[in-house]
Design a protein around this motif. Structure first.
Motif, short mmCIF file in Angstrom:
data_model
loop_
_atom_site.label_atom_id
_atom_site.label_comp_id
_atom_site.label_asym_id
_atom_site.label_seq_id
_atom_site.Cartn_x
_atom_site.Cartn_y
_atom_site.Cartn_z
N VAL A 256 0.85 -1.19 0.00
CA VAL A 256 0.00 0.00 0.00
C VAL A 256 0.89 1.24 0.00
CG1 VAL A 256 -1.82 1.26 1.19
CG2 VAL A 256 -1.77 -1.24 1.30
N GLU A 257 0.51 2.22 -0.84
CA GLU A 257 1.24 3.50 -0.87
C GLU A 257 0.34 4.61 -0.36
OE1 GLU A 257 3.20 6.75 -3.96
OE2 GLU A 257 2.61 4.76 -4.69
N ASP B 151 -4.54 8.64 1.13
CA ASP B 151 -4.37 8.62 -0.33
C ASP B 151 -4.18 10.06 -0.79
OD1 ASP B 151 -4.60 8.52 -3.09
OD2 ASP B 151 -6.05 6.88 -3.05
#
Length: 403
Positions: free
Chosen positions: A32-33, A54
Motif C-alpha cells: 500500500v502506498e 491517499d
C-alpha cells in the motif's frame, strides 16, 4: 448470509463483525502506498500508530506496526512523507474497525516520485493542458489580485510589498492556506476555485517559497493542475525558485521565477508607466511637429511654383489666343455672310427675272381651264367654254367665242 437472516431472525452485530473479519482475513498481505498524516510513537510502547492517506483522494486508513519495524526508517519518515507499507488488513471485531498491520515500511524514493511526475506531465501535455494557445492574457492593470499562499510567509510579504511599492492602489484578496503537508492540495485547490468565482478578482497568484521536491509535491497534484486549467481567471504560478518547476508552472497562464517576480510581472510600476507616458507624449509631439514642418515646406514649395505664384500668367496667354481666334472667327463669318448675301441677291434677281409674275406685269395673261390646266392650244377649246384668266393684279372669268 442474506438467505439466513430476516426481520424475525436477524444476525447479531457481533456475528456480522466476525463475518466481516473472516472476509478481511482472506485478503492476505498487500503493498500500500500513501502519505502519513498522523504519526504516534509513545515512549515505551511497542506499537507505532500511523494514519495513511491517499494523496489523490480523501481516504485514509490506520496502520500499526511493531516499533522495531518502524525504527528501520524512523530517521527518514515524518508526517507528510510518502511511504510504501507491506501490510495485512485486520478487522477488530470488538470495535468494528479496519486497520493495516505493517510488516515492512519503505520510503518512496525521489527517483520514483520524479518518474511519476514525468509520466503525469506527459499525460496532461497530451490532453493539451500545457498548450500556449489556451493560456489567458493577464490584465494590464489588475484592480484586485487574488493571492494563495502560506500564512505570514516570506512569499506573501514579497508579493504584497513589491506589488504595493509598484502600484500603491492595488488591492488583494489573500487566502492563507497550508502550502505543504497532507491538507495542502485540498486547501490550495479550494482557494483557487473560490478566488476564480470572486467577481472582483482579475488575476490569481499562487505563491510559495523554495523547498525540496517532496515539499513542492502538492503543486504537482493532478487535481490542482486541472482546477487551474479550468479557471476562467488568469493564474500566475510563483512556486519556489528558478530551478523549481512543479506541474503548476506548466498549466498556469504565466510562470514567475519567484514570488517577487510574480508581483513585478502582474503589477505595472507606476513610475515606469509615467516615464513611458512622458516618452510617448514627447515622441508624439516630435512626430506632430515634424509632420507639420514637412507639410509647411511642401506647401511653400507648391506656392512658389508659377501656377500659384503668378496664376494669371497661365490665363493671359490662352485669353489672348481666344481673343485672336474670336476676331478671326468674326472676320471669317462676316466674309461668308457677305458672300452669301451677294449670292442671294443675284439668285433673287434671276428668280425675279424668270418669275411668271414679271411676265404678267408686262401685260400677259394665263388662261386656265376649269380643271386647272393651262390653255396652250386654241383648237382644244370649245365654244362657250369658261376659262379663268390670271393677270398681274388678279384674275377674272372669260368665255370662249368661236369666230
Amino acid at each position: 448470509m442474506a438467505n439466513s437472516s430476516s426481520p424475525e431472525a436477524p444476525i447479531p452485530v457481533g456475528k456480522v463483525s466476525a463475518l466481516i473479519g473472516g472476509w478481511v482475513d482472506r485478503l492476505g498481505a498487500v503493498w500500500v502506498e500513501g502519505q502519513i498524516t498522523q504519526l504516534s510513537r509513545r515512549p515505551g510502547a511497542g506499537v507505532v500508530f500511523l494514519t495513511l492517506r491517499d494523496p489523490d483522494r480523501d481516504v485514509s486508513l490506520t496502520v500499526t506496526c511493531f516499533r522495531q519495524v518502524f525504527e528501520q526508517v524512523a530517521e527518514d519518515v515524518r508526517e507528510g512523507s510518502r511511504i510504501l507499507v507491506h501490510a495485512k488488513p485486520e478487522w477488530y471485531v470488538a470495535r468494528g474497525t479496519l486497520s493495516l498491520r505493517a510488516t515492512e515500511i519503505r520510503l518512496v524514493g525521489l527517483g520514483e516520485l520524479l518518474a511519476r511526475l514525468e509520466h503525469l506531465k506527459r499525460a496532461l501535455a497530451a490532453e493539451g493542458l500545457f498548450e500556449a494557445g489556451r493560456k489567458k492574457r493577464l490584465p494590464f492593470l489588475p484592480h484586485c489580485i487574488g493571492l494563495v499562499t502560506g500564512r505570514d510567509s516570506a512569499a506573501e510579504r514579497d508579493v504584497l510589498e513589491n506589488a504595493r511599492r509598484r502600484w500603491p492602489a492595488v488591492r488583494f484578496e489573500v487566502r492563507n492556506v497550508p502550502v505543504q503537508g497532507v491538507s495542502a492540495v485540498a486547501r490550495v485547490t479550494a482557494a483557487v476555485e473560490e478566488l476564480d468565482g470572486h467577481p472582483e478578482v482579475d488575476v490569481i497568484i499562487v505563491a510559495r517559497g523554495g523547498g525540496s521536491v517532496e515539499d513542492l509535491l502538492p503543486f504537482s497534484d493532478e487535481g490542482l493542475v486541472r482546477a487551474v486549467a479550468a479557471a476562467r481567471t488568469p493564474v500566475v504560478s510563483a512556486i519556489g525558485h528558478e530551478p523549481d518547476q512543479p506541474l503548476l508552472d506548466f498549466v498556469a497562464d504565466l510562470r514567475a521565477s519567484t514570488p517577487t517576480d510574480a508581483a513585478k510581472r502582474v503589477v505595472p510600476d507606476v513610475g515606469e508607466e509615467l516615464a513611458r507616458v512622458h516618452q510617448l507624449r514627447d515622441r508624439a509631439r516630435r512626430h506632430v511637429v515634424h509632420r507639420v514642418e514637412r507639410e509647411e515646406a511642401g506647401l511653400a514649395g507648391v506656392r512658389s511654383r508659377p501656377a500659384l505664384a503668378s496664376p494669371y500668367r497661365l490665363v493671359d496667354g490662352p485669353a489672348e489666343e481666344v481673343s485672336q481666334l474670336l476676331g478671326r472667327a468674326r472676320r471669317v463669318l462676316g466674309h461668308r455672310l457677305d458672300a452669301a448675301g451677294s449670292d442671294l441677291g443675284h439668285t433673287l434677281a434671276r428668280v425675279v427675272a424668270l418669275s411668271p409674275l414679271a411676265t404678267l406685269e408686262r401685260g400677259y395673261a394665263v388662261l386656265q381651264r376649269a380643271d386647272g390646266r393651262v390653255v396652250t392650244d386654241p383648237a382644244a377649246l370649245a365654244d362657250g367654254e369658261r376659262l379663268h384668266a390670271r393677270v398681274a393684279e388678279g384674275g377674272f372669268e372669260v368665255t370662249v367665242t368661236q369666230e
